[in-house]
Each structure stands twice: as structure tokens, then as C-alpha cells.
Design a protein around this motif. Structure first.
Motif, PDB file in Angstrom:
ATOM      1  N   VAL A  78      11.653  -7.284  -1.220  1.00 22.48           N
ATOM      2  CA  VAL A  78      11.235  -6.176  -0.356  1.00 22.48           C
ATOM      3  C   VAL A  78       9.943  -6.443   0.411  1.00 22.48           C
ATOM      4  CG1 VAL A  78      12.398  -4.462  -1.798  1.00 22.48           C
ATOM      5  CG2 VAL A  78       9.975  -4.914  -2.168  1.00 22.48           C
ATOM      6  N   GLY A  79       9.281  -7.561   0.153  1.00 21.42           N
ATOM      7  CA  GLY A  79       8.026  -7.875   0.843  1.00 21.42           C
ATOM      8  C   GLY A  79       6.814  -7.434   0.038  1.00 21.42           C
ATOM      9  N   ALA A  80       5.646  -7.617   0.623  1.00 22.46           N
ATOM     10  CA  ALA A  80       4.379  -7.320  -0.048  1.00 22.46           C
ATOM     11  C   ALA A  80       4.322  -5.866  -0.515  1.00 22.46           C
ATOM     12  CB  ALA A  80       3.213  -7.615   0.883  1.00 22.46           C
ATOM     13  N   LEU A  81       3.632  -5.680  -1.642  1.00 22.95           N
ATOM     14  CA  LEU A  81       3.516  -4.352  -2.242  1.00 22.95           C
ATOM     15  C   LEU A  81       2.100  -3.811  -2.113  1.00 22.95           C
ATOM     16  CD1 LEU A  81       5.371  -5.030  -5.642  1.00 22.95           C
ATOM     17  CD2 LEU A  81       6.347  -4.132  -3.515  1.00 22.95           C
ATOM     18  N   SER A  82       1.999  -2.497  -1.958  1.00 21.81           N
ATOM     19  CA  SER A  82       0.685  -1.853  -1.999  1.00 21.81           C
ATOM     20  C   SER A  82       0.376  -1.392  -3.419  1.00 21.81           C
ATOM     21  CB  SER A  82       0.627  -0.674  -1.032  1.00 21.81           C
ATOM     22  OG  SER A  82       1.590   0.299  -1.377  1.00 21.81           O
ATOM     23  N   ALA A  83       1.433  -1.282  -4.260  1.00 24.56           N
ATOM     24  CA  ALA A  83       1.243  -0.883  -5.658  1.00 24.56           C
ATOM     25  C   ALA A  83       2.443  -1.316  -6.483  1.00 24.56           C
ATOM     26  CB  ALA A  83       1.062   0.623  -5.766  1.00 24.56           C
ATOM     27  N   PHE A  84       2.183  -1.608  -7.763  1.00 23.04           N
ATOM     28  CA  PHE A  84       3.239  -1.927  -8.722  1.00 23.04           C
ATOM     29  C   PHE A  84       2.807  -1.363 -10.061  1.00 23.04           C
ATOM     30  CE2 PHE A  84       5.514  -4.552 -11.828  1.00 23.04           C
ATOM     31  CZ  PHE A  84       6.802  -4.527 -11.299  1.00 23.04           C
ATOM     32  N   VAL A  86       3.842  -0.434 -14.218  1.00 26.00           N
ATOM     33  CA  VAL A  86       4.677  -0.742 -15.376  1.00 26.00           C
ATOM     34  C   VAL A  86       4.464   0.379 -16.384  1.00 26.00           C
ATOM     35  CG1 VAL A  86       5.145  -2.400 -17.209  1.00 26.00           C
ATOM     36  CG2 VAL A  86       4.373  -3.218 -14.964  1.00 26.00           C
ATOM     37  N   ALA A  87       5.503   1.124 -16.640  1.00 28.99           N
ATOM     38  CA  ALA A  87       5.431   2.266 -17.564  1.00 28.99           C
ATOM     39  C   ALA A  87       4.280   3.205 -17.208  1.00 28.99           C
ATOM     40  CB  ALA A  87       5.316   1.791 -19.008  1.00 28.99           C
ATOM     41  N   GLY A  88       4.070   3.414 -15.909  1.00 30.42           N
ATOM     42  CA  GLY A  88       3.037   4.333 -15.446  1.00 30.42           C
ATOM     43  C   GLY A  88       1.659   3.729 -15.290  1.00 30.42           C
ATOM     44  N   THR A  89       1.477   2.460 -15.695  1.00 31.17           N
ATOM     45  CA  THR A  89       0.179   1.795 -15.588  1.00 31.17           C
ATOM     46  C   THR A  89       0.200   0.827 -14.400  1.00 31.17           C
ATOM     47  OG1 THR A  89      -0.081   1.902 -17.985  1.00 31.17           O
ATOM     48  CG2 THR A  89      -1.497   0.352 -16.801  1.00 31.17           C
ATOM     49  N   PRO A  90      -0.691   1.029 -13.424  1.00 28.06           N
ATOM     50  CA  PRO A  90      -0.694   0.146 -12.250  1.00 28.06           C
ATOM     51  C   PRO A  90      -1.225  -1.249 -12.574  1.00 28.06           C
ATOM     52  CG  PRO A  90      -2.424   1.791 -12.064  1.00 28.06           C
ATOM     53  CD  PRO A  90      -1.664   2.102 -13.319  1.00 28.06           C
ATOM     54  N   LEU A  91      -0.659  -2.242 -11.879  1.00 26.43           N
ATOM     55  CA  LEU A  91      -1.179  -3.601 -11.973  1.00 26.43           C
ATOM     56  C   LEU A  91      -2.562  -3.608 -11.343  1.00 26.43           C
ATOM     57  CD1 LEU A  91       1.192  -5.245 -13.075  1.00 26.43           C
ATOM     58  CD2 LEU A  91       1.262  -6.495 -10.941  1.00 26.43           C
ATOM     59  N   ASP A  92      -3.496  -4.374 -11.909  1.00 24.05           N
ATOM     60  CA  ASP A  92      -4.832  -4.435 -11.312  1.00 24.05           C
ATOM     61  C   ASP A  92      -4.765  -5.228 -10.005  1.00 24.05           C
ATOM     62  OD1 ASP A  92      -5.204  -7.279 -11.825  1.00 24.05           O
ATOM     63  OD2 ASP A  92      -5.738  -6.783 -13.876  1.00 24.05           O
ATOM     64  N   ALA A  93      -5.814  -5.135  -9.218  1.00 23.43           N
ATOM     65  CA  ALA A  93      -5.835  -5.727  -7.877  1.00 23.43           C
ATOM     66  C   ALA A  93      -5.591  -7.232  -7.901  1.00 23.43           C
ATOM     67  CB  ALA A  93      -7.162  -5.412  -7.196  1.00 23.43           C
ATOM     68  N   GLU A  94      -6.165  -7.929  -8.883  1.00 27.68           N
ATOM     69  CA  GLU A  94      -5.999  -9.383  -8.974  1.00 27.68           C
ATOM     70  C   GLU A  94      -4.538  -9.763  -9.244  1.00 27.68           C
ATOM     71  OE1 GLU A  94      -7.454 -13.127 -11.757  1.00 27.68           O
ATOM     72  OE2 GLU A  94      -8.621 -11.275 -11.771  1.00 27.68           O
ATOM     73  N   MET A  95      -3.911  -9.075 -10.179  1.00 31.38           N
ATOM     74  CA  MET A  95      -2.506  -9.363 -10.503  1.00 31.38           C
ATOM     75  C   MET A  95      -1.590  -8.991  -9.339  1.00 31.38           C
ATOM     76  SD  MET A  95      -2.439 -10.908 -13.325  1.00 31.38           S
ATOM     77  CE  MET A  95      -0.695 -10.889 -13.674  1.00 31.38           C
ATOM     78  N   LEU A  96      -1.895  -7.895  -8.653  1.00 36.16           N
ATOM     79  CA  LEU A  96      -1.096  -7.487  -7.495  1.00 36.16           C
ATOM     80  C   LEU A  96      -1.206  -8.528  -6.393  1.00 36.16           C
ATOM     81  CD1 LEU A  96       0.803  -5.347  -6.319  1.00 36.16           C
ATOM     82  CD2 LEU A  96      -1.224  -4.174  -5.438  1.00 36.16           C
ATOM     83  N   ALA A  97      -2.393  -9.070  -6.192  1.00 31.78           N
ATOM     84  CA  ALA A  97      -2.581 -10.118  -5.178  1.00 31.78           C
ATOM     85  C   ALA A  97      -1.773 -11.363  -5.518  1.00 31.78           C
ATOM     86  CB  ALA A  97      -4.066 -10.463  -5.040  1.00 31.78           C
ATOM     87  N   LYS A  98      -1.764 -11.761  -6.807  1.00 28.95           N
ATOM     88  CA  LYS A  98      -0.961 -12.910  -7.239  1.00 28.95           C
ATOM     89  C   LYS A  98       0.512 -12.636  -7.018  1.00 28.95           C
ATOM     90  CE  LYS A  98      -4.123 -14.813 -10.672  1.00 28.95           C
ATOM     91  NZ  LYS A  98      -4.353 -15.099 -12.091  1.00 28.95           N
ATOM     92  N   CYS A  99       0.917 -11.421  -7.314  1.00 35.04           N
ATOM     93  CA  CYS A  99       2.308 -11.019  -7.131  1.00 35.04           C
ATOM     94  C   CYS A  99       2.667 -11.097  -5.641  1.00 35.04           C
ATOM     95  CB  CYS A  99       2.506  -9.593  -7.668  1.00 35.04           C
ATOM     96  SG  CYS A  99       4.157  -8.953  -7.423  1.00 35.04           S
ATOM     97  N   ASN A 100       1.827 -10.541  -4.790  1.00 37.34           N
ATOM     98  CA  ASN A 100       2.105 -10.515  -3.364  1.00 37.34           C
ATOM     99  C   ASN A 100       2.114 -11.908  -2.741  1.00 37.34           C
ATOM    100  OD1 ASN A 100       2.627  -7.803  -2.826  1.00 37.34           O
ATOM    101  ND2 ASN A 100       0.454  -7.313  -2.724  1.00 37.34           N
ATOM    102  N   ALA A 101       1.502 -12.897  -3.394  1.00 40.43           N
ATOM    103  CA  ALA A 101       1.523 -14.272  -2.892  1.00 40.43           C
ATOM    104  C   ALA A 101       2.947 -14.813  -2.859  1.00 40.43           C
ATOM    105  CB  ALA A 101       0.625 -15.144  -3.755  1.00 40.43           C
ATOM    106  N   ARG A 102       3.855 -14.196  -3.606  1.00 37.87           N
ATOM    107  CA  ARG A 102       5.261 -14.615  -3.643  1.00 37.87           C
ATOM    108  C   ARG A 102       6.112 -13.995  -2.546  1.00 37.87           C
ATOM    109  NH1 ARG A 102       7.196 -18.114  -7.774  1.00 37.87           N
ATOM    110  NH2 ARG A 102       5.384 -18.519  -9.073  1.00 37.87           N
ATOM    111  N   ALA A 103       5.522 -13.133  -1.721  1.00 38.06           N
ATOM    112  CA  ALA A 103       6.294 -12.470  -0.650  1.00 38.06           C
ATOM    113  C   ALA A 103       6.831 -13.524   0.313  1.00 38.06           C
ATOM    114  CB  ALA A 103       5.418 -11.466   0.087  1.00 38.06           C
ATOM    115  N   SER A 104       8.077 -13.336   0.717  1.00 38.45           N
ATOM    116  CA  SER A 104       8.673 -14.327   1.638  1.00 38.45           C
ATOM    117  C   SER A 104       8.499 -13.935   3.069  1.00 38.45           C
ATOM    118  CB  SER A 104      10.152 -14.488   1.313  1.00 38.45           C
ATOM    119  OG  SER A 104      10.814 -13.251   1.259  1.00 38.45           O
TER     120      SER A 104
END
Length: 104
Positions: A78-84, A86-104
Motif C-alpha cells: 500500500v506504500g508508505a505509512l503515516s502510522a502502524f 499493533v494491538a492498539g500500540t503504535p510503532l515508534d518513529a524509528e521503527m516506522l521509518a525502518k518499515c517505510n524504507a521497504r515501500a516500493s
């Protein structure tokens, strides 16, 4: 009067069942991904996990994959995320940035 009581009881029971069903559906989402750009598809599949997308947010039930892997897989669909979350707990900014690095 005696006919009114069974009807009222039936309506009350129906209302409680409807509320329980709605609450169950809302709690079935373990992951929540908010893409920067609203997804064009109503659903996507990542490694056997069905993500349902509506109103700019995609949700899925819990998977056997690690949470960060789930984030990376949905980003690829789905592309880059502004939020993710898990069970109601948001990923912190650093982990979200690492995750978004995988956007195609």
C-alpha cells in the motif's frame, strides 16, 4: 400488556446481539496501518494475511509473523505509512521509518 413484554424482550435481545457482533468485529483487528495515500483497493493480502482497507486505514487479524515484518509487508502493498499499530500500540518513529524504507 402481556403481548408487549415478549416483544420488548425480543427487541432488547436483538439489540444486545447486534452490539456484541459489532464489538467483536471491531476487536478482531490486531494490526492497523494508515497509508500516507489512501489505498485504491478494498483489500490486500500479505503472506496469507488479509488486510481490509476502508476510510484510509487497513486492518488485519494477528499473524504468526513478527510485527515489524507485517509492517514491512503491508508497506510493500500500500506504500508508505503515516502510522502502524499493533494491538492498539503504535510503532515508534524509528521503527516506522525502518518499515517505510521497504515501500516500493
Amino acid at each position: 400488556m402481556t403481548r408487549t413484554l415478549p416483544i420488548a424482550a425480543a427487541l432488547a435481545t436483538s439489540a444486545m446481539l447486534l452490539f456484541a457482533t459489532a464489538a467483536s468485529a471491531a476487536s478482531s483487528s490486531y494490526y492497523s496501518a494508515t497509508p500516507v495515500t489512501a489505498p485504491t483497493k478494498a483489500s490486500v493480502i500479505t503472506a496469507g494475511t488479509l488486510w481490509k482497507c476502508a476510510d484510509g486505514v487497513c486492518t488485519a487479524k494477528q499473524s504468526t509473523q513478527r510485527d515489524v515484518i507485517m509492517c514491512q509487508m503491508v508497506v510493500q502493498r500500500v506504500g508508505a505509512l503515516s502510522a502502524f499499530t499493533v494491538a492498539g500500540t503504535p510503532l515508534d518513529a524509528e521503527m516506522l521509518a525502518k518499515c517505510n524504507a521497504r515501500a516500493s
